[in-house]
Design an enzyme around this catalytic site. Structure first.
Site, PDB file in Angstrom:
ATOM      1  N   ASN A 135      -4.993 -10.906   2.223  1.00  0.00           N
ATOM      2  CA  ASN A 135      -4.124  -9.935   2.892  1.00  0.00           C
ATOM      3  C   ASN A 135      -4.809  -8.591   3.073  1.00  0.00           C
ATOM      4  O   ASN A 135      -5.279  -7.990   2.095  1.00  0.00           O
ATOM      5  CB  ASN A 135      -2.869  -9.694   2.038  1.00  0.00           C
ATOM      6  CG  ASN A 135      -1.942 -10.874   2.009  1.00  0.00           C
ATOM      7  OD1 ASN A 135      -2.277 -11.955   2.507  1.00  0.00           O
ATOM      8  ND2 ASN A 135      -0.775 -10.684   1.417  1.00  0.00           N
ATOM      9  N   SER A 156      -4.125  -2.047   4.536  1.00  0.00           N
ATOM     10  CA  SER A 156      -4.561  -0.646   4.429  1.00  0.00           C
ATOM     11  C   SER A 156      -5.809  -0.332   5.254  1.00  0.00           C
ATOM     12  O   SER A 156      -5.895   0.733   5.875  1.00  0.00           O
ATOM     13  CB  SER A 156      -4.823  -0.284   2.964  1.00  0.00           C
ATOM     14  OG  SER A 156      -3.632  -0.392   2.228  1.00  0.00           O
ATOM     15  N   SER A 170      -7.851  -4.919   0.660  1.00  0.00           N
ATOM     16  CA  SER A 170      -8.574  -3.968   1.512  1.00  0.00           C
ATOM     17  C   SER A 170      -9.742  -3.370   0.756  1.00  0.00           C
ATOM     18  O   SER A 170      -9.672  -3.157  -0.462  1.00  0.00           O
ATOM     19  CB  SER A 170      -7.626  -2.847   1.973  1.00  0.00           C
ATOM     20  OG  SER A 170      -6.854  -3.283   3.073  1.00  0.00           O
ATOM     21  N   ASP A 172       5.813 -11.234   4.757  1.00  0.00           N
ATOM     22  CA  ASP A 172       5.072 -10.702   3.613  1.00  0.00           C
ATOM     23  C   ASP A 172       6.063 -10.114   2.595  1.00  0.00           C
ATOM     24  O   ASP A 172       6.950  -9.341   2.965  1.00  0.00           O
ATOM     25  CB  ASP A 172       4.144  -9.600   4.147  1.00  0.00           C
ATOM     26  CG  ASP A 172       3.081  -9.175   3.155  1.00  0.00           C
ATOM     27  OD1 ASP A 172       2.775  -9.945   2.235  1.00  0.00           O
ATOM     28  OD2 ASP A 172       2.533  -8.060   3.327  1.00  0.00           O
TER      29      ASP A 172
END
Ligand code: G3H
Ligand code: 13P
Ligand code: ZN
Length: 325
Positions: A268, A271, A228, A96
């Site tokens: 992705n 969090s 998130s 990442d």
């Protein structure tokens, strides 16, 4: 030298994205840096039969140790087989926000099947050049590459930006053609961390830009970083057990769901996992201050993480049930 991801039993993202594009879902890319996170990712995705991308940042790799990570990934493949009557869900190991070719080379030698080269902070021509050099190297090993155009607001490793620079749809054809990257991360108003919008701000991402990009590069896999949702029940739980977390606002899951139905093939999430894990640990510490066996607080944290990931796959990304498409 080094080990090929194929020997470990991992897959690259090419086939995963082709199927996700066709099926109208996105493959989860969950960040991890320790055993409990990995266990919960593999358990959750195996239970709901979802393909998965195990995602490791440069900092996470330093934290966990590169050699251990290689063995953990190999273990993840075996663990998933154990949980699915020998079938095993498809698992990719992805770097990442890679920041240079040397790091990419090292990750590939240590079994990564996919890498991101994040040249988004560079001037356009330099981004093209840097990304192309990584693609030329990675493709020799059949490792897939994610590039990025546009800058997300928020903090990622050492780089931070106060404002978004949305991806310019007029650049995507040139960028993907010249770099030959396998997927493209875009900036449409998502951001890293738990504080994505300020109170009073309209908590919306620019799906119109996504659709414009899709029109210009039809069928091309798009990646959404900073996705998130910062579930408010977790924020409440954090505060209830002594955490400090004011005005944490994430991306609405309905918006992520809509993006996942379109050309977005990878989402992705880091969090939300951090929050679920920390809130669960805080609860044990608050309720049982006498407890000091790590299994007694990491166990519940692992369970909370697993439930979160299962819900993401089934209700948000739509990847559940697609492991063996
Ligand atoms: O995009 C950033 C990811 O959430 C990873 O964060 O660099 O703190 O490991 P990290
Ligand atoms: P979040 O901070 O929204 O979880 O984003 C994670 C991410 O984009 C990792 O690359
Ligand atoms: Zn990111």
């Amino acid at each position: 030298m080094g080990i090929s991801y194929k020997e470990i039993g991992l897959v690259n993202t090419r086939d995963l994205f082709a199927k996700a594009m066709k099926g109208g879902y996105a493959v989860p890319a969950f960040n991890f840096n320790n055993l409990e996170q990995l266990q919960s990712i593999i358990q959750a995705c195996s239970e709901v039969a979802s393909p998965v991308i195990l995602q490791v940042s440069k900092g996470a790799r330093q934290y966990a140790n590169a050699t251990l990570l290689k063995h953990l990934a190999q273990g993840a493949v075996a663990f998933s087989k154990e949980l699915t009557k020998g079938k095993g869900i498809p698992i990719a190991l992805h770097l990442d926000h890679g920041d240079c070719l040397d790091l990419v080379k090292d990750c590939i030698a240590f079994g990564f099947s996919s890498v991101m080269i994040d040249g988004s902070h560079l001037p356009y021509e330099e981004n093209v050049k840097t990304t192309k050099a990584v693609v030329d190297y990675a493709h020799q090993f059949d490792v897939t590459v994610e590039g990025e155009l546009g800058v997300l607001a928020g903090v990622e490793d050492e780089v931070s930006a106060e404002h978004h620079t949305y991806t310019r749809p007029e650049e995507v054809v040139d960028f993907t053609k010249r770099t030959t990257v396998d997927s493209l991360a875009i900036s449409i108003g998502t951001s890293h961390g738990a504080y994505k919008f300020k109170p009073g701000q309209k908590a919306e991402i620019r799906l119109d830009i996504l659709h414009e990009i899709e029109k210009r590069i039809p069928g091309y896999p798009i990646v959404l970083h900073g996705a998130s949702s910062v579930p408010q029940d977790l924020v409440v739980k954090m505060r209830q057990y002594g955490g400090k977390m004011d005005d944490a606002i994430g991306i609405g899951e309905d918006q992520v769901r809509e993006a996942a139905r379109s050309a977005v093939c990878k989402v992705n999430i880091d969090s939300d996992g951090r929050l679920a894990m920390t809130a669960a640990i805080r609860e044990v510490f608050a309720k049982k201050p006498e407890e000091f066996d790590p299994r007694k607080y990491l166990g519940p944290a692992r369970e909370a993480l697993k439930e979160l990931y299962k819900r993401k796959c089934t209700e948000v990304l739509g990847s559940a049930g697609h492991a063996w498409d």
